[in-house]
Design a protein around this motif. Structure first.
Motif, PDB file in Angstrom:
ATOM      1  N   LYS A   1     -24.253  13.129  36.656  1.00 55.72           N
ATOM      2  CA  LYS A   1     -25.419  13.593  37.405  1.00 55.72           C
ATOM      3  C   LYS A   1     -25.615  12.823  38.702  1.00 55.72           C
ATOM      4  O   LYS A   1     -26.187  13.343  39.661  1.00 55.72           O
ATOM      5  CB  LYS A   1     -26.681  13.487  36.538  1.00 55.72           C
ATOM      6  CG  LYS A   1     -27.868  14.284  37.091  1.00 55.72           C
ATOM      7  CD  LYS A   1     -27.517  15.753  37.250  1.00 55.72           C
ATOM      8  CE  LYS A   1     -28.632  16.545  37.890  1.00 55.72           C
ATOM      9  NZ  LYS A   1     -28.223  17.948  38.160  1.00 55.72           N
ATOM     10  N   PHE A   2     -25.131  11.596  38.770  1.00 57.36           N
ATOM     11  CA  PHE A   2     -25.361  10.780  39.957  1.00 57.36           C
ATOM     12  C   PHE A   2     -24.277  10.961  41.022  1.00 57.36           C
ATOM     13  O   PHE A   2     -24.279  10.272  42.042  1.00 57.36           O
ATOM     14  CB  PHE A   2     -25.464   9.306  39.570  1.00 57.36           C
ATOM     15  CG  PHE A   2     -26.639   9.018  38.657  1.00 57.36           C
ATOM     16  CD1 PHE A   2     -27.781   9.796  38.704  1.00 57.36           C
ATOM     17  CD2 PHE A   2     -26.581   7.986  37.748  1.00 57.36           C
ATOM     18  CE1 PHE A   2     -28.857   9.550  37.869  1.00 57.36           C
ATOM     19  CE2 PHE A   2     -27.656   7.724  36.910  1.00 57.36           C
ATOM     20  CZ  PHE A   2     -28.794   8.502  36.966  1.00 57.36           C
ATOM     21  N   ASP A   3     -23.349  11.887  40.785  1.00 59.61           N
ATOM     22  CA  ASP A   3     -22.330  12.211  41.792  1.00 59.61           C
ATOM     23  C   ASP A   3     -22.979  13.131  42.829  1.00 59.61           C
ATOM     24  O   ASP A   3     -22.755  14.337  42.861  1.00 59.61           O
ATOM     25  CB  ASP A   3     -21.142  12.895  41.110  1.00 59.61           C
ATOM     26  CG  ASP A   3     -20.028  13.230  42.093  1.00 59.61           C
ATOM     27  OD1 ASP A   3     -19.828  12.458  43.038  1.00 59.61           O
ATOM     28  OD2 ASP A   3     -19.381  14.280  41.918  1.00 59.61           O
ATOM     29  N   LEU A   4     -23.799  12.536  43.687  1.00 54.64           N
ATOM     30  CA  LEU A   4     -24.644  13.291  44.619  1.00 54.64           C
ATOM     31  C   LEU A   4     -24.845  12.495  45.895  1.00 54.64           C
ATOM     32  O   LEU A   4     -25.178  11.308  45.855  1.00 54.64           O
ATOM     33  CB  LEU A   4     -26.002  13.585  43.965  1.00 54.64           C
ATOM     34  CG  LEU A   4     -27.122  14.077  44.881  1.00 54.64           C
ATOM     35  CD1 LEU A   4     -26.873  15.544  45.246  1.00 54.64           C
ATOM     36  CD2 LEU A   4     -28.480  13.923  44.222  1.00 54.64           C
ATOM     37  N   MET A   5     -24.654  13.161  47.039  1.00 55.61           N
ATOM     38  CA  MET A   5     -24.947  12.561  48.335  1.00 55.61           C
ATOM     39  C   MET A   5     -25.660  13.618  49.176  1.00 55.61           C
ATOM     40  O   MET A   5     -25.147  14.723  49.352  1.00 55.61           O
ATOM     41  CB  MET A   5     -23.660  12.086  49.020  1.00 55.61           C
ATOM     42  CG  MET A   5     -22.903  11.051  48.204  1.00 55.61           C
ATOM     43  SD  MET A   5     -21.240  10.695  48.839  1.00 55.61           S
ATOM     44  CE  MET A   5     -21.641   9.703  50.269  1.00 55.61           C
ATOM     45  N   ARG A   6     -26.849  13.272  49.680  1.00 53.43           N
ATOM     46  CA  ARG A   6     -27.671  14.230  50.427  1.00 53.43           C
ATOM     47  C   ARG A   6     -27.460  14.061  51.931  1.00 53.43           C
ATOM     48  O   ARG A   6     -27.555  12.962  52.468  1.00 53.43           O
ATOM     49  CB  ARG A   6     -29.153  14.040  50.091  1.00 53.43           C
ATOM     50  CG  ARG A   6     -29.509  14.380  48.639  1.00 53.43           C
ATOM     51  CD  ARG A   6     -30.997  14.216  48.410  1.00 53.43           C
ATOM     52  NE  ARG A   6     -31.395  14.701  47.093  1.00 53.43           N
ATOM     53  CZ  ARG A   6     -31.919  13.944  46.135  1.00 53.43           C
ATOM     54  NH1 ARG A   6     -32.111  12.641  46.345  1.00 53.43           N
ATOM     55  NH2 ARG A   6     -32.270  14.469  44.979  1.00 53.43           N
TER      56      ARG A   6
END
Length: 240
Positions: free
Chosen positions: A131-136
């Motif tokens: 779930k933390f494989d995220l870049m905004r």
């Protein structure tokens, strides 16, 4: 949607600015099993095992998610109801409406906006789980460059529960508003017992993780593909 040169260029810029795609600690990040408030609505986990992570997104009108990227995981968006568009860096809008399935390759920037009058209801299939494989990159709510949310709320009548027959697996039975149902079914059961309320059948197959290709079936009467009788599926359906 596939990653192109523009996606790679933007990802490099985010990394050089110090943005990080983090890693979920499977046994420690318990808040992910609760409901996650968002400035555009809320989302919650519907099913999870060591490879598959299925989330339900409720996007209020006229709001939108951030334009973000998952550098390491494959994503599918399945529309349960409402109307919206998903946009990449090329700024071409891909329409999203009930029954739609959109595949988003790893490393592809994307954002989804509600363009209808009702909430946009989506299922997000994420493989492999992280779930933390995220870049905004861009955001209407000043979250650009920030990590995934750490705040959550509990819904005491609709908690994630362990699946006794499957190790390290948890799921919900229904959506918090009780409009949708989640259940595990065999391909054999789906093949011989078609139901008008079924919306999607998601195969929980290791081959889909390894090959980055998950063949998601719809419950539409015009669906011509058949489930694999030896596979286990997560069925999403309307409650009667």
């Amino acid at each position: 949607m596939d990653a192109g040169k523009a996606d790679i260029a933007q990802l490099k810029k985010l990394v050089r600015r110090g943005s990080r795609a983090r890693n979920e600690e499977f046994d420690d990040d318990a808040h992910l099993d609760r409901i996650i408030p968002k400035p555009w609505g809320y989302e919650y986990r519907a099913y999870v095992d060591d490879f598959f992570d299925l989330w339900s997104l409720h996007i209020d009108t006229p709001h939108s998610t951030s334009v973000h990227v998952h550098p390491r995981k494959l994503t599918y968006l399945l529309c349960l109801g409402g109307r919206g568009v998903t946009t990449g860096l090329d700024r071409q809008d891909i329409p999203i409406e009930a029954g739609a399935v959109l595949r988003i390759a790893r490393g592809t920037f994307h954002g989804t906006r509600n363009t209808g009058d009702d909430p946009l209801e989506l299922i997000e299939v994420e493989v492999p789980r992280n779930k933390f494989d995220l870049m905004r990159l861009q955001d209407d709510y000043n979250r650009a460059g920030t990590a995934y949310e750490s705040e959550s709320v509990e819904h005491p009548r609709n908690t994630m529960r362990a699946v006794p027959s499957l190790p390290n697996t948890r799921m919900r039975r229904r959506s918090p508003d009780r409009r949708f149902r989640f259940e595990l079914r065999t391909g054999m059961d789906i093949f011989y017992r078609r139901r008008t309320e079924d919306l999607f059948h998601i195969p929980l197959c290791v081959s889909g993780v390894v090959q980055s290709d998950v063949e998601i079936l719809t419950g539409h009467p015009a669906e011509t593909r058949h489930p694999r009788t030896d596979e286990q599926y997560l069925t999403v359906s309307r409650t009667r």
